[in-house]
Design a protein around this motif. Sequence first.
Motif: not given
Length: 369
Positions: A48-54, A57-65, A154-159
């Motif tokens: 579940e944690a891995n899925e939420i991280a994915s 990551n998808f939302q951040l890559r799509n420029k969601i705040d 989460i890739k490409n973030s500090d979270l």
Amino acid sequence: MRKDRLYLFTVLAISLVFLLISIIGAQYFIKASANQLLEVQVETSKREANEIASILNFQLRNKIDKTDILNNLQTTLSKSNSDTWFISIFDWSGKKVCHPDVTKVGQPVNSNSKLLASLKEKNNTNDLYDLLMSNMSKEEDDQLISEVIHIAPIKNSDLIVAANVNVKSMHKQLRKLKSNFYVIFLIMGVLVIVLSSLSVRIIGSSYEKQLEMKNSNLANEVINLSKLNTDLVSYREKKEKENKEEIVEKTNEPLDVSRKRILTYIRNELVPVLISDIAYIYTENTITYVVCFDGKKSTSNASLDDMYSNLDSSLFFRANRQFIISISAIDKIIKYGKSQLKILVHSNTSEEIIISKNKAAEFKQWLNM
């Protein structure tokens, strides 16, 4: 009374053995079952944690705040910390940025690094089980204690997404599991003790009945043999008091009771032998031998059947095909084999005279005449 004590001690021994086995076995089975339960739930939480991280990551890559993402996630996770397993998010500085309990947002993460490494590298749920058992003995009941069991950056973030376990809730589950095991062992123990006690009693009763039957048969045989010897003594006393011969009926040929002696041979010498001196007569290799009480032995040309027909049947008995025995020669009657009798004679010889099973009843009747 002794049997009841034996049964009691048997039940106590079985109970003690089962108690020792239960004490040792229960702990093992409880821990094994708990570890299996924890392993399944840990794997589920990791996934579940891995899925939420994915997803994040998808939302951040799509420029969601980032702030909107965290606010939405905070709303979703709100008050889920009362569950056994829940998700939280913290940043690289170790501060919680998203947690089911809003009051803990901004607080530093207190995680057990040793436990986290153990679960990550070896998936060793034994450490988690030991932690759950030890923490609840130290913390207050009204506190919700949690431990991080898995992190998914989460890739490409500090979270970082963290999977957490509610120690108090998990401990309740384990305590319930332990109670169920104890109930099962208790029921099994009662069944084992009851069934074992019944088995011991049934087997013991069966064995006692067999012993009683054997003792009863042995007592009857002793009584019959004693009666037989008593009849023999009585018959001797009766014959000593009587000075005349009794005339008895025969089913075969009539007896010549007036005969006093018979002619025998010792080598080429003709020797008359008084019938009252004869202990027994037997045949061997077609030769008929006459043995007296003093041990002297002579032979006769007559067959054993002819000899018996000329003797008083109240004084002589045809023991078997080989022997005719005098009532006065009988010393003892001994039980021989199952239903046979062995006669010990007064004569100075070592001959064994065996009365077969078929002749035993007739012999007893002859003694009672």
